[in-house]
Design a protein around this motif. Structure first.
Motif, PDB file in Angstrom:
ATOM      1  N   ASN A 182      39.738  55.618 -77.745  1.00 38.20           N
ATOM      2  CA  ASN A 182      40.685  54.795 -76.990  1.00 38.20           C
ATOM      3  C   ASN A 182      41.318  53.708 -77.847  1.00 38.20           C
ATOM      4  OD1 ASN A 182      40.235  56.305 -74.728  1.00 38.20           O
ATOM      5  ND2 ASN A 182      39.000  54.777 -73.665  1.00 38.20           N
ATOM      6  N   PRO A 364      41.543  50.969 -69.941  1.00 38.35           N
ATOM      7  CA  PRO A 364      42.736  51.818 -69.880  1.00 38.35           C
ATOM      8  C   PRO A 364      43.392  51.786 -68.500  1.00 38.35           C
ATOM      9  CG  PRO A 364      40.904  52.983 -70.922  1.00 38.35           C
ATOM     10  CD  PRO A 364      40.341  51.728 -70.330  1.00 38.35           C
ATOM     11  N   THR A 563      41.102  58.954 -67.271  1.00 35.41           N
ATOM     12  CA  THR A 563      41.170  57.714 -68.044  1.00 35.41           C
ATOM     13  C   THR A 563      42.185  56.743 -67.469  1.00 35.41           C
ATOM     14  OG1 THR A 563      40.561  58.885 -70.072  1.00 35.41           O
ATOM     15  CG2 THR A 563      41.593  56.727 -70.331  1.00 35.41           C
TER      16      THR A 563
END
Length: 662
Positions: A182, A364, A563
């Motif tokens: 990420n 996220p 996500t």
């Protein structure tokens, strides 16, 4: 790691590199605005592809090295983007500082500085206003310009600092048990590349100082945390918004350390430093440009900028007070405080979004990712410059930049509203985990699934097979392998709910019968829940046992949805705190769409996460009718979500449709 995934990863990286390399072409010199917009859009596509196709099966250290390597590779061609005119101010003010003069004494166009004018002074913006850069920033400008009096030196130094930001970000992701890939949300985001490697904005210095401060808070090294926060403020004054939270939650006794960098750097400019306040007021207090909230209020007040600034200041104060009261995690609090600051600022340039991007890697969300894309329209301002006019951003560009973001943000905030803005529930550290396996005639799959579940380290406290009335050898095999079997009516939601009810563990992991877990899945789950008390659950992440382009697309869509939207499917290995789920009515008793409903319920009481994969799925359901199956799933989920909004349960009908076509 599949070969098709590796190929797509390399191709995505090449797309980013190609988009950046466009700025070295003759076409870029002739059509800067068009090339910039095209490059930004292509780079965003490659950036998303790189994240989605990131290689599996790498150790954390190898992921660290790979992310730093690709970050460096794409920054090299991006340095061909022309610098911002702010850099000319960095250079000139650094030169003034290096020779012992103060850049705060007068505005840059004052006759006092006539003998110091040069080519960089000619290209400076706002020469009629006092500078707004704090003393430590001016000293950094002097140091960098002293090495080489050229914009390229600022690009080089800021790229090195940017790589340090990425390194700290990866360390924080590891600390919190999150997916290290990420970090790409920041590292390869075109906004980051354009703002730092391209236009060379010095904001990256503040970002590094803030991230180092938060890293030291995580380690409870509060003296260093306060020092780094002070350095951040002395680089860019906006970092001061974190001080109230630090005083309340980060051992206020060390607050005096804020004064050390302040006093040391200010001594050089002591007699002229008050003029910086005039610059801050001129740029921020009396100016209005591209602020999504301030702009609307200012318009409604017919251009009364001071009143609009006062109103947004009050609004921001309310957000800050709520954050101090409700948010216990300093990292999350910094994310909210800085995000709200950008949201309420009267002046918002595209690189201000950069302040938020490191937090997108840790938290996220689709809204800020959308904004990092739409911020590219900021470069439409270059058209007016190309035509010989003054710098100008069209009004329609501001709408394109902010409206999609605001729509997605409102959608995301529905879960915060559902919690009635209550403080985060600090769930305790989990100690035990159960594996729940819903089955119905799975004799060909169940053995491998249970053997993998038994191999988990740390071991699962119990493995519960929730059988919906199998007529084959499924139950016998499960008992033979030592699993606990509970009999229920058919329907995955009904079966899993029964397993949750009989389980005595703190955490439950739902694994479908055709799935095989990696041995470290339980460790990943327990780590992320222990280190993030606000996380209720999420998904492990899945990969198919066979590899082809179609299945890779499914993997990517699943990762993106889980996500960025928090919505996972059952075959991704959903996990949750059993106490939290029971508190909101238990596991959804639906024959179909129970996994979608579970995701929605979890988001109402806390945060959900996607780990870095660890579930290997059979591709048996995708072997025939690939397009028809995708369309069927999209249709069923859409019908379910729409009817859910109307408070209608249509899952029995959807169950009949799904299994009638299978």
């Amino acid at each position: 790691m599949s070969s098709i995934r590796s190929v797509c990863f390399v191709c995505s990286l090449i797309v980013v590199f190609f988009a950046a390399a466009l700025h070295w072409t003759h076409w870029a010199a002739m059509n800067r605005a068009s090339v910039t917009l095209l490059s930004y859009g292509i780079m965003f596509i490659g950036f998303i592809g790189t994240w989605l196709c990131f290689p599996d099966g790498l150790s954390t250290s190898r992921k660290f090295g790979l992310i730093i390597l690709i970050s460096l590779i794409v920054r090299m061609p991006t340095m061909g983007v022309p610098v911002s005119d702010d850099v000319y101010r960095y250079l000139w003010e650094g030169k003034i500082t290096a020779i012992g003069e103060s850049p705060y004494r007068f505005p840059a166009d004052h006759a006092y500085y006539d003998s110091h004018r040069d080519a960089y002074w000619e290209h400076m913006n706002h020469k009629d206003k006092f500078t707004v850069y704090p003393p430590l920033a001016e000293l950094v400008f002097a140091a960098v310009g002293g090495i080489a009096y050229t914009p390229w030196m600022f690009k080089l130094v800021f790229v090195i600092v940017d790589l340090c930001v990425i390194s700290v970000l990866i360390v924080l992701l590891k600390q919190y048990g999150m997916d290290v890939r990420n970090a790409i949300f920041y590292a390869l985001n075109p906004l980051t590349l354009f703002a730092i490697a391209g236009e060379a904005h010095f904001d990256v210095l503040m970002i590094l100082a803030i991230m180092l401060s938060l890293l030291n808070v995580e380690k409870r090294a509060y003296s260093w945390a306060w020092l780094w926060l002070s350095i951040a403020i002395q680089i860019k004054i906006v970092a001061i918004v974190l001080v109230p939270y630090y005083l309340w939650h980060c051992n206020w006794r060390y607050g005096w350390l804020l004064l050390v960098p302040l006093m040391l750097s200010s001594l050089v400019f002591l007699d002229t430093l008050p003029n910086m306040l005039q610059g801050l007021w001129a740029f921020g207090g009396m100016n209005a440009f591209n602020g999504p909230v301030h702009g609307v209020i200012n318009y409604m007040l017919h251009g009364q900028v001071i009143w609009a600034t006062g109103i947004v200041t009050v609004l921001y104060g309310l957000v800050a007070l709520w954050t101090i009261r409700a948010v216990k995690n300093p990292l999350k609090a910094a994310y909210l405080l800085i995000s709200a600051l950008v949201f309420f600022l009267p002046v918002v340039h595209y690189w201000y979004i950069l302040w938020i991007l490191p937090f997108i890697a840790l938290y996220p969300g689709l809204s800020w990712l959308v904004l990092s894309l739409t911020s590219g329209v900021y470069f439409t301002s270059l058209y007016s410059v190309e035509q010989g006019g003054t710098w100008h951003l069209p009004t329609w560009s501001m709408w394109v930049m902010w409206l999609p973001f605001l729509l997605v943000l409102v959608y995301e905030l529905r879960f915060v509203a559902a919690r009635r803005f209550r403080p985060d529930t600090p769930w305790p550290k989990p100690e035990t985990l159960s594996v729940l396996v819903p089955t119905l005639n799975e004799q060909d799959q169940i053995r491998n699934c249970l053997l993998a579940a038994k191999s988990l380290l740390p071991r699962a406290e119990e493995i519960i097979v929730c059988d919906g009335g199998s007529t084959d050898q499924t139950v016998a095999i499960a008992k033979q392998l030592g699993a606990r079997v509970v009999a229920t009516k058919p329907g995955r939601g009904t079966q899993i709910r029964k397993g949750v009810e009989v389980s005595h563990s703190d955490v439950a992991l739902v694994v479908h019968a055709d799935c095989v877990c990696d041995g470290d899945v339980s460790q990943k789950i327990m780590n992320v829940l222990a280190r993030n008390p606000d996380v209720v659950g999420g998904a492990v992440g899945q990969r198919f046992a066979t590899s082809n382009m179609r299945l890779l697309i499914i993997e990517m869509l699943n990762d993106a949805r889980a996500t960025l939207g928090g919505a996972s499917f059952g075959d991704q290995g959903q996990f949750f705190r059993t106490a939290a789920i029971k508190k909101i009515g238990g596991y959804p008793d639906y024959p179909l769409m129970e996994d979608v409903e579970l995701s929605l319920r979890m988001q109402k009481i806390g945060r959900t996460v996607l780990l870095d994969s660890g579930i290997c799925n059979s591709a048996r359901q995708w072997q025939q009718g690939f397009i028809k199956r995708i369309w069927l799933i999209i249709k069923l989920v859409t019908v379910f979500r729409l009817n859910r909004m109307l408070r209608r349960d249509v899952t029995q009908k959807l169950y009949a449709i799904y299994y009638g076509r299978k």
